[in-house]
Design an enzyme around this catalytic site. Structure first.
Site, PDB file in Angstrom:
ATOM      1  N   ASP A 121       0.867  -1.184   0.000  1.00 33.26           N
ATOM      2  CA  ASP A 121       0.000   0.000   0.000  1.00 33.26           C
ATOM      3  C   ASP A 121       0.897   1.225   0.000  1.00 33.26           C
ATOM      4  O   ASP A 121       2.001   1.196   0.555  1.00 33.26           O
ATOM      5  CB  ASP A 121      -0.898   0.020   1.241  1.00 33.26           C
ATOM      6  CG  ASP A 121      -2.005  -1.019   1.186  1.00 33.26           C
ATOM      7  OD1 ASP A 121      -2.455  -1.332   0.076  1.00 33.26           O
ATOM      8  OD2 ASP A 121      -2.419  -1.488   2.255  1.00 33.26           O
ATOM      9  N   ASP A 139      -6.870  -1.535  -4.756  1.00 32.61           N
ATOM     10  CA  ASP A 139      -7.946  -1.189  -3.819  1.00 32.61           C
ATOM     11  C   ASP A 139      -8.886  -0.160  -4.439  1.00 32.61           C
ATOM     12  O   ASP A 139     -10.113  -0.252  -4.290  1.00 32.61           O
ATOM     13  CB  ASP A 139      -7.370  -0.614  -2.524  1.00 32.61           C
ATOM     14  CG  ASP A 139      -6.515  -1.593  -1.757  1.00 32.61           C
ATOM     15  OD1 ASP A 139      -6.713  -2.820  -1.895  1.00 32.61           O
ATOM     16  OD2 ASP A 139      -5.620  -1.134  -1.017  1.00 32.61           O
TER      17      ASP A 139
END
Length: 171
Positions: A121, A139
């Site tokens: 991330d 995402d």
């Protein structure tokens, strides 16, 4: 199962999402020091982080079993999405785009989880000291695709509902 020729372009969109996701994660992993933000604006930065859990780092400290559990879920969901896309009518472009985005995002994160043991991330959005959990392109694609599916569920009437309504009028 015979796959319609026209569905391949939507599979191509999913592959594009996977490619953009993996390229961005590779770039961030090769360029950034873990946990050190690169400030872009006063509410947005890139920070390399590793998520061993699910969304919002759910179960990230569970001891390792979650890697395979979430990987299995993502794998099953991906297979279901591939089959679903093959069965959707070609005219339902909105739904096909939505499913392609979810599929691409699921596979992008699945790759990380299986190969690396965590999901990379790096996109961080915040207001003052209130931070949204870090996320990535996969995402984002999943969220946009899921949002499109929700909108689609409200905007397109179901065939069964239409046939029930027309049968009611005939009575």
């Amino acid at each position: 199962m015979m796959v319609k020729t026209s569905v391949w372009k939507w599979y191509g969109l999913a592959i594009l999402v996977i490619a953009l996701d993996q390229i961005s994660k590779h770039w961030v992993s090769a360029t950034f020091t873990y946990g050190q933000p690169w400030v872009i604006t006063d509410f947005f930065n890139f920070t390399l982080l590793h998520n061993k859990g699910a969304a919002f780092s759910f179960l990230s400290d569970a001891g390792g079993w979650q890697r395979w559990f979430f990987g299995l879920i993502a794998g099953v969901v991906s297979v279901v999405l591939v089959v679903w896309m093959a069965r959707v009518e070609t005219a339902q472009r909105w739904m096909l785009v939505a499913l392609a985005l979810v599929l691409g995002g699921a596979i992008g994160n699945l790759y990380d989880r299986v190969v690396l043991g965590y999901v990379v991330d790096f996109i961080v959005v915040h207001y003052q000291h209130h931070y949204w959990p870090a996320f990535n392109i996969a995402d984002s694609a999943i969220c946009v695709g899921a949002g499109m599916l929700i909108v689609d569920s409200f905007r397109s009437p179901k065939k069964d509902e239409l046939s029930v309504q027309s049968n009611d009028k005939q009575i």
